[in-house]
Design an enzyme around this catalytic site. Structure first.
Site, short mmCIF file in Angstrom:
data_model
loop_
_atom_site.label_atom_id
_atom_site.label_comp_id
_atom_site.label_asym_id
_atom_site.label_seq_id
_atom_site.Cartn_x
_atom_site.Cartn_y
_atom_site.Cartn_z
N LYS A 17 -2.93 -6.56 -3.77
CA LYS A 17 -3.16 -7.89 -2.69
C LYS A 17 -3.01 -9.27 -3.74
O LYS A 17 -3.39 -9.09 -4.84
CB LYS A 17 -4.59 -7.83 -2.54
CG LYS A 17 -5.20 -6.85 -1.42
CD LYS A 17 -6.49 -6.81 -0.95
CE LYS A 17 -7.10 -5.90 0.12
NZ LYS A 17 -8.18 -5.81 0.34
N HIS B 45 -14.64 -7.93 7.49
CA HIS B 45 -14.35 -8.98 6.41
C HIS B 45 -15.03 -10.32 7.05
O HIS B 45 -14.63 -10.73 8.12
CB HIS B 45 -12.94 -9.42 6.59
CG HIS B 45 -11.96 -8.37 5.92
ND1 HIS B 45 -11.49 -8.25 4.56
CD2 HIS B 45 -11.26 -6.96 6.40
CE1 HIS B 45 -10.62 -7.18 4.22
NE2 HIS B 45 -10.56 -6.38 5.47
N ARG C 204 0.87 -1.34 -0.11
CA ARG C 204 0.07 0.07 -0.02
C ARG C 204 0.90 1.47 -0.02
O ARG C 204 1.77 1.30 0.69
CB ARG C 204 -1.02 -0.14 1.26
CG ARG C 204 -1.89 -0.95 1.35
CD ARG C 204 -3.01 -0.97 2.43
NE ARG C 204 -3.70 -2.00 2.63
CZ ARG C 204 -4.74 -2.09 3.67
NH1 ARG C 204 -4.75 -1.02 4.65
NH2 ARG C 204 -5.47 -3.13 3.75
N ASP D 72 -16.90 -1.78 1.38
CA ASP D 72 -15.67 -0.83 1.02
C ASP D 72 -15.38 -0.72 -0.41
O ASP D 72 -16.09 -1.28 -1.32
CB ASP D 72 -14.42 -1.13 1.99
CG ASP D 72 -13.96 -2.70 1.50
OD1 ASP D 72 -14.44 -3.27 0.81
OD2 ASP D 72 -12.84 -2.71 1.94
N ASP E 3 -13.10 -2.08 -2.29
CA ASP E 3 -12.96 -3.52 -3.18
C ASP E 3 -13.77 -4.56 -2.58
O ASP E 3 -13.82 -5.46 -3.07
CB ASP E 3 -11.40 -3.70 -3.17
CG ASP E 3 -11.05 -4.13 -1.69
OD1 ASP E 3 -11.50 -3.67 -0.78
OD2 ASP E 3 -10.34 -4.92 -1.87
N SER F 58 -8.38 -0.38 -1.53
CA SER F 58 -9.45 -0.92 -0.52
C SER F 58 -10.32 0.27 0.00
O SER F 58 -10.86 1.18 -0.84
CB SER F 58 -8.53 -1.47 0.41
OG SER F 58 -9.50 -2.22 1.47
N HIS F 59 -9.94 0.38 1.43
CA HIS F 59 -10.93 1.42 1.93
C HIS F 59 -10.23 2.73 2.16
O HIS F 59 -10.59 3.57 2.93
CB HIS F 59 -11.51 0.99 3.34
CG HIS F 59 -10.29 0.52 4.40
ND1 HIS F 59 -9.49 -0.52 4.11
CD2 HIS F 59 -10.03 1.33 5.37
CE1 HIS F 59 -8.73 -0.67 5.10
NE2 HIS F 59 -8.77 0.33 5.69
N ASP G 220 -14.50 -6.36 -0.13
CA ASP G 220 -14.17 -7.52 0.75
C ASP G 220 -14.69 -7.14 2.26
O ASP G 220 -14.27 -8.09 3.15
CB ASP G 220 -12.63 -8.00 0.73
CG ASP G 220 -11.71 -6.64 1.08
OD1 ASP G 220 -12.15 -5.67 1.51
OD2 ASP G 220 -10.47 -7.09 0.89
N ARG G 221 -15.15 -5.96 2.44
CA ARG G 221 -15.75 -5.64 4.03
C ARG G 221 -17.24 -5.23 3.78
O ARG G 221 -17.48 -4.71 2.81
CB ARG G 221 -14.88 -4.53 4.48
CG ARG G 221 -13.37 -4.93 4.68
CD ARG G 221 -12.69 -4.19 5.59
NE ARG G 221 -12.92 -2.75 5.19
CZ ARG G 221 -12.53 -1.57 6.05
NH1 ARG G 221 -12.29 -2.06 7.47
NH2 ARG G 221 -12.78 -0.44 6.12
#
Length: 488
Positions: free
Chosen positions: A112, A352, A13, A265, A267, A102-103, A269-270
């Site tokens: 990732k 997640h 990141r 979020d 992407d 992501s977020h 995944d949450r």
């Protein structure tokens, strides 16, 4: 030079234009190719989210992967779980990389990575960083021409071996991915699910098109917010664990009298859920609800939470006949822990959710939403009623406050030493989880940011205040203050 700070515990990141550049993406591609080929891999899937920097980073990444000798399958814009699905389902694909922030803030981005069904983390990510640094050094020394030969021509690899430039193709995997999500709702529940009215907030993140396709196939009435992918995030930032970002979904649920709403979020995944009374249900609480449904099918199953989860969640799992287990925070770490203890379901407080039962064991917020629909469909009562069954606890949100990189882990160790001298009950699985008579408090170093993370929970408001005071007193002895801390 590639900034080593972008190689975190389980992701890569950085901030685009500050410490993350297209050249870094190329170097990371070369490094990933070297690492995957060393394991016998030859073909990799690549996807990206909707951030403004993602197209350029993906293009450079693909060039690096191909120069490193890997064939590349580009699956386009979509949620990170779609990339995981591609890696898990496509024949002769040995790994996957998703370009995603992501977020995180709008200008942030990263990668990732998954090899042979396992997410890279820890020493593996650091190894990628070292290999990427080698690529950057070679380019500085003028070996760039040898590192990147023309189409189909052998070139010298990082370790001096000769590799052939890989091929590239594109595949539209979205329809197959969405069809697999729909499988989370078994046919026997189809009619009951048809009575539900649900709100969906994509936050202009990468999940928008998948949500549109998914809700078109699901029974029930669906109301969608912000499904157009837009890296400017014009309505709100796509981090549903921040209460301010849930205002639009909460208003939609109230105005349309919906049964519940789900937010994702950037992407996907949450996930965070808004019940019919407007209350937000975070990841650990959602895990407790989903566990009750899963244990109907899998009595005695191991269900894994993270070190930040409410004690009420673990107590609830045990009361329902499940086997509660605690793991470290971090999506890659949780996935690895699931393989160790055979958990059928896992969840993090950050949202997640991981299903091994009838799925692949990776974190997929859209699949979690479908399984939530299934769970609600086969029980009497609403999510709000279900939520009311959980014991009442008083807890802080996740508190994050900045601490220099060279101090964040040292502070945790200093506090640990003092607690050991006091004879405190401390779980050292991931930072410090300190148990007290009427609750617990947590202190850990963030794996992804220059921050410390804290949380506290008690059976009473007075008890919570006392625990927070104890936490603050320990921090003060190490010269740290939570002043300006953000609740996440």
């Amino acid at each position: 030079m590639t900034d080593p700070a972008i190689f975190r515990e389980y992701d890569i990141r950085g901030t685009y234009g500050r410490n993350l550049f297209d050249d870094d993406a190329y170097a990371i591609g070369r490094a990933v190719a070297q690492a995957l080929r060393a394991r016998g891999g030859r073909r990799i899937a690549v996807g990206r989210d909707g951030r403004l920097s993602a197209p350029a980073l993906e293009a450079a990444l693909v060039e690096g992967l191909r120069d490193g000798g890997l064939d590349v399958v580009r699956i386009g814009v979509g949620p990170t779980p779609m990339l995981y699905y591609a890696e898990a389902s496509m024949q002769e694909v040995d790994g996957g990389i998703h370009v995603t922030g992501s977020h995180n803030p709008r200008d942030d981005n990263g990668f990732k990575i998954v090899f042979f069904g396992g997410a890279l983390f820890g020493a593996e990510i650091q190894r990628i960083g070292l290999l990427a640094a080698g690529v950057a050094a070679a380019k500085r020394s003028g070996v760039a021409g040898e590192l990147g030969a023309g189409e189909g021509v052998a070139s010298e690899g990082i370790g001096g071996d000769l590799v052939h430039r890989g091929a590239v193709e594109g595949q539209d995997i979205l329809p197959a991915y969405v069809a697999r999500l729909v499988d989370g709702l078994l046919p026997g529940l189809w009619d009951k699910a048809g009575d539900l009215r649900i709100g969906w907030d994509a936050g202009n993140g990468a999940a928008g098109p998948a949500i549109e396709a998914l809700t078109a196939l699901l029974p029930g009435e669906h109301h969608l917010l912000f499904t157009q992918v837009d890296g400017h995030f014009p309505h709100h930032h796509p981090d549903p664990t921040v209460e301010a970002n849930l205002a639009d979904l909460r208003a939609l649920v109230a105005s349309r009298h919906l049964d519940f709403g789900v937010a994702f979020d950037g992407d996907a995944d949450r996930i965070v859920v808004i019940d019919g009374r407007g209350r937000s249900i975070l990841g650990d609480q959602l895990l407790a609800l989903l566990a009750q449904d899963l244990l109907l099918d899998c009595p005695g199953a191991v269900i894994l939470g993270d070190v930040k989860a409410s004690q009420a969640v673990y107590d609830r799992i045990a009361a329902l006949g499940g086997v509660p287990a605690m793991g470290p925070a971090g999506h890659s770490l949780i996935k690895a822990e699931m393989k160790v203890n055979g958990a059928m379901l896992a969840g993090e407080t950050s949202g997640h959710i991981f299903y091994k039962h009838r799925f692949y064991g990776f974190d997929d917020a859209l699949y979690a939403a479908v399984r939530l629909i299934a769970a609600v469909s086969r029980r009497n009562g609403s999510i709000a009623d279900w939520f009311d069954e959980l014991p009442v606890c008083f807890n802080t949100p996740e508190l994050r406050f900045p601490v220099a990189a060279n101090r964040k882990r040292a502070v945790v160790e200093e506090v640990a030493a003092r607690l050991a001298a006091q004879g405190a009950r401390v779980n050292r699985m991931d930072g410090l989880r300190v148990s007290c008579d009427d609750g617990w408090w947590l202190l850990r170093a963030s794996n992804t940011q220059e921050m410390l993370v804290a949380r506290a929970e008690s059976t009473s408001e007075a008890g919570l205040a006392a625990l927070v005071a104890q936490l603050d007193a320990e921090l003060a002895q190490s010269g740290v203050s939570r002043s300006g801390a953000s609740g996440v």
